[in-house]
Motif scaffolding. Structure first.
Motif, short mmCIF file in Angstrom:
data_model
loop_
_atom_site.label_atom_id
_atom_site.label_comp_id
_atom_site.label_asym_id
_atom_site.label_seq_id
_atom_site.Cartn_x
_atom_site.Cartn_y
_atom_site.Cartn_z
N MET A 62 -14.73 -3.29 -24.07
CA MET A 62 -14.84 -4.66 -24.57
C MET A 62 -14.78 -4.66 -26.10
SD MET A 62 -15.00 -6.55 -21.94
CE MET A 62 -15.45 -8.04 -22.78
N ASN A 91 -21.37 -5.19 -16.70
CA ASN A 91 -21.46 -5.08 -18.16
C ASN A 91 -22.21 -3.78 -18.45
OD1 ASN A 91 -24.00 -5.82 -17.28
ND2 ASN A 91 -24.13 -7.69 -18.49
N SER A 92 -22.61 -3.54 -19.69
CA SER A 92 -23.27 -2.26 -20.01
C SER A 92 -24.53 -2.06 -19.19
CB SER A 92 -23.66 -2.22 -21.50
OG SER A 92 -22.51 -2.22 -22.29
N ARG A 149 -21.12 -20.15 -16.52
CA ARG A 149 -20.25 -20.25 -17.69
C ARG A 149 -18.82 -20.51 -17.24
NH1 ARG A 149 -20.56 -15.50 -22.18
NH2 ARG A 149 -19.47 -14.32 -20.60
N LEU A 163 -10.77 -12.66 -21.38
CA LEU A 163 -11.85 -13.12 -20.49
C LEU A 163 -12.17 -14.60 -20.63
CD1 LEU A 163 -13.07 -9.85 -21.38
CD2 LEU A 163 -13.80 -10.50 -19.10
N ARG A 199 -16.93 -3.22 -17.33
CA ARG A 199 -16.56 -3.82 -18.62
C ARG A 199 -17.63 -3.42 -19.62
NH1 ARG A 199 -16.43 -8.23 -15.13
NH2 ARG A 199 -18.16 -9.20 -16.24
N LEU A 200 -17.33 -2.37 -20.35
CA LEU A 200 -18.33 -1.75 -21.21
C LEU A 200 -18.29 -2.31 -22.63
CD1 LEU A 200 -20.44 0.57 -20.98
CD2 LEU A 200 -18.67 2.10 -21.86
N GLY A 201 -19.37 -2.95 -23.03
CA GLY A 201 -19.44 -3.52 -24.38
C GLY A 201 -20.49 -2.82 -25.22
N ILE A 202 -21.65 -3.42 -25.29
CA ILE A 202 -22.68 -3.01 -26.26
C ILE A 202 -23.04 -1.53 -26.18
CG2 ILE A 202 -24.74 -3.64 -24.86
CD1 ILE A 202 -24.24 -4.59 -28.55
N TYR A 249 -26.63 -7.25 -30.42
CA TYR A 249 -25.23 -7.69 -30.49
C TYR A 249 -24.91 -8.41 -31.80
CZ TYR A 249 -25.29 -7.35 -25.29
OH TYR A 249 -25.41 -6.94 -23.99
N TYR A 272 -17.05 -6.24 -31.54
CA TYR A 272 -18.48 -6.50 -31.78
C TYR A 272 -18.83 -6.19 -33.25
CZ TYR A 272 -19.49 -6.59 -26.65
OH TYR A 272 -19.53 -6.88 -25.31
N HIS A 311 -19.67 -12.15 -13.68
CA HIS A 311 -20.46 -11.67 -14.82
C HIS A 311 -21.94 -11.96 -14.56
CE1 HIS A 311 -21.09 -10.29 -18.85
NE2 HIS A 311 -21.48 -11.45 -19.33
N LYS A 336 -13.93 -7.63 -27.92
CA LYS A 336 -13.87 -8.99 -28.44
C LYS A 336 -14.68 -9.09 -29.74
CE LYS A 336 -17.56 -10.46 -25.27
NZ LYS A 336 -18.11 -11.71 -24.80
N LYS A 339 -11.78 -15.27 -11.75
CA LYS A 339 -13.20 -15.24 -12.16
C LYS A 339 -14.04 -16.08 -11.21
CE LYS A 339 -16.63 -14.38 -15.06
NZ LYS A 339 -16.88 -14.82 -16.43
N1 PMH Z 1 -17.89 -9.08 -19.58
C1 PMH Z 1 -18.00 -10.31 -20.08
C2 PMH Z 1 -17.38 -11.45 -19.34
C3 PMH Z 1 -18.72 -10.52 -21.26
O1 PMH Z 1 -18.81 -11.77 -21.75
C4 PMH Z 1 -19.33 -9.41 -21.91
C5 PMH Z 1 -20.15 -9.57 -23.15
C6 PMH Z 1 -19.17 -8.13 -21.35
C7 PMH Z 1 -18.45 -8.02 -20.17
C8 PMH Z 1 -19.78 -6.90 -21.95
O2 PMH Z 1 -21.16 -6.98 -21.94
P1 PMH Z 1 -22.08 -5.90 -22.69
O3 PMH Z 1 -21.71 -5.99 -24.12
O4 PMH Z 1 -23.45 -6.32 -22.41
O5 PMH Z 1 -21.70 -4.59 -22.11
N2 PMH Z 1 -20.37 -10.86 -23.56
C9 PMH Z 1 -21.34 -11.25 -24.41
C10 PMH Z 1 -21.53 -12.59 -24.73
O6 PMH Z 1 -20.79 -13.55 -24.27
N3 PMH Z 1 -22.55 -12.73 -25.54
O7 PMH Z 1 -23.06 -11.52 -25.76
C11 PMH Z 1 -22.31 -10.60 -25.07
#
Ligand code: PMH
Length: 377
Positions: A40, A209-210, A139, A88, A225-228, A361, A46, A169, A42, A132
């Protein structure tokens, strides 16, 4: 807009790409089956830089890239990223043709959108979409059974759209209490069955997510979907100690002393003269301010590191500078760490987030484009 990677400024954010890669690799190891990782990136990765982060994650075994906006996907393509990208958020249906041409996957959750997107696609072209489902985040996504059936019926007559993925999500995967998470998961399972009465296979089904990926790896289907966590940060304080390996934080923030002076007791510092020196003190001026995203709230209990020791922020934060009180004299040019470690001392992103009463974040995201990002491989 990409971050600057070179600058004359003596204030910079350091991004450890090797740590991002470590976090991706370690996360993958937590799965028995071969898991597909969507990195991730976006909001400009981050706040770390989307292009550099995406490249690092792909080299470490991620296969997909996730962004919120179509513009973000285009920026990555323009920078030469060839991997599959999923948007997304909601993309305008009139952008479907460009998306198809540039192999960008779009998220779909409205039947009217399907028809409009289809009308913008030329004969012989195909746009891959991920469907989705809203299972309790409230959301984006299809909610009701009838709505799902309707959507799937419409999809059947859109020959230029290919459903590649199906996802949802979670709203509470980063909370200790798991009831709502499990409720959402059960709802997702049910809705998948419903969707499968129309299309029986998807290349990718994803929900993790994470927090979900690291806490419930056996509830993640075949993609996460790996973000934070990829950036080495915990999504919340309460599950910080629940991860199967210690995350490595990629982000740190530094500057250098621009002026230092010994002031007598009773000296006013900064706008509004809100700080007055108690005794004779060493006051240093650091070239970072609220225009860099170092907001005025940091003045409340904010500290920085100088030569491995904590130094408090004093007075109000200006647009381009902040003043600190040094424990001992340090010359102009001395490195100041606002987020990160020096010697045995560390100011974590979590500490800074708590200072501002927010989440991890927000911290790298809020450091503005005026601050260059320096990458360490
Ligand atoms: N998938 C979706 C649809 C997301 O919006 C996000 C993060 C992730 C995956 C990744 O999540 P993580 O970072 O916790 O791994 N979205 C957001 C958000 O909208 N506000 O803070 C994080």
């Amino acid at each position: 807009m990409a971050y600057k990677t070179a600058s004359t400024r003596e204030t910079w954010a350091e991004i450890r790409l090797d740590y991002i890669q470590y976090n991706v690799r370690e996360t993958k190891k937590q799965f028995d089956q071969d898991i597909h990782v969507m990195a991730m990136v976006k909001a400009d990765g981050y706040g770390h830089g989307a292009v550099e982060t995406a490249k690092a994650a792909l080299a470490a075994g991620a296969e997909f890239i996730g962004v919120a906006l179509f513009d973000e996907a285009l920026e990555l393509r323009d920078a030469g990223i060839a991997a599959p990208i999923l948007v997304l958020g909601r993309t305008r249906p009139e952008d479907a043709a460009i998306a198809a041409k540039r192999h960008i996957r779009l998220t779909a959750f409205q039947k009217e959108w399907l028809l409009e997107a289809e009308s913008h696609l030329e004969v012989g072209t195909t746009l891959s979409i991920h469907i989705k489902l809203d299972t309790g985040m409230g959301r984006f996504g299809l909610v009701e059974d009838a709505e799902i059936h309707d959507f799937m019926q419409t999809l059947k007559i859109c020959s230029r759209l290919k459903a590649e993925g199906l996802y949802t999500h979670f709203a509470t995967a980063d909370e200790k209490e798991a009831d709502y998470f499990q409720q959402q998961y059960a709802c997702f399972l049910e809705r998948i069955q419903l969707v499968k009465t129309h299309i029986d296979t998807f290349d990718f089904i994803h929900c993790g997510n994470s927090a979900a990926s690291l806490r419930y790896p056996d509830q993640c289907f075949n993609m996460i979907r790996l973000g934070i966590a990829m950036y080495g940060l915990s999504p919340s304080k309460e599950v910080e100690d629940e991860f199967p390996f210690p995350l490595k934080t990629a982000f740190s923030l530094h500057s250098r002393i621009a002026q230092v002076k010994k002031v007598p007791a009773g000296t006013n510092i900064g706008y509004g003269c809100t700080y007055v020196s108690d005794t004779e003190e060493w006051i240093a001026t650091i070239p970072i301010g609220y225009a860099d995203g170092w907001y005025r709230w940091h003045a409340k209990n904010g500290e920085v590191l100088v030569n491995g020791r904590r130094a408090p922020i004093v007075g109000r934060i200006c647009m381009d500078q902040v003043m600190i009180r040094l424990p001992v004299h340090a010359p102009v040019g001395t490195k100041v760490t606002l987020v990160g470690s020096q010697g045995d001392e560390v100011i974590t992103v979590m500490e800074v987030a708590e200072r501002l009463q927010t989440i991890t974040y927000e911290i790298p995201c809020m450091i503005s484009h005026r601050v260059p990002r320096l990458y360490i491989k």
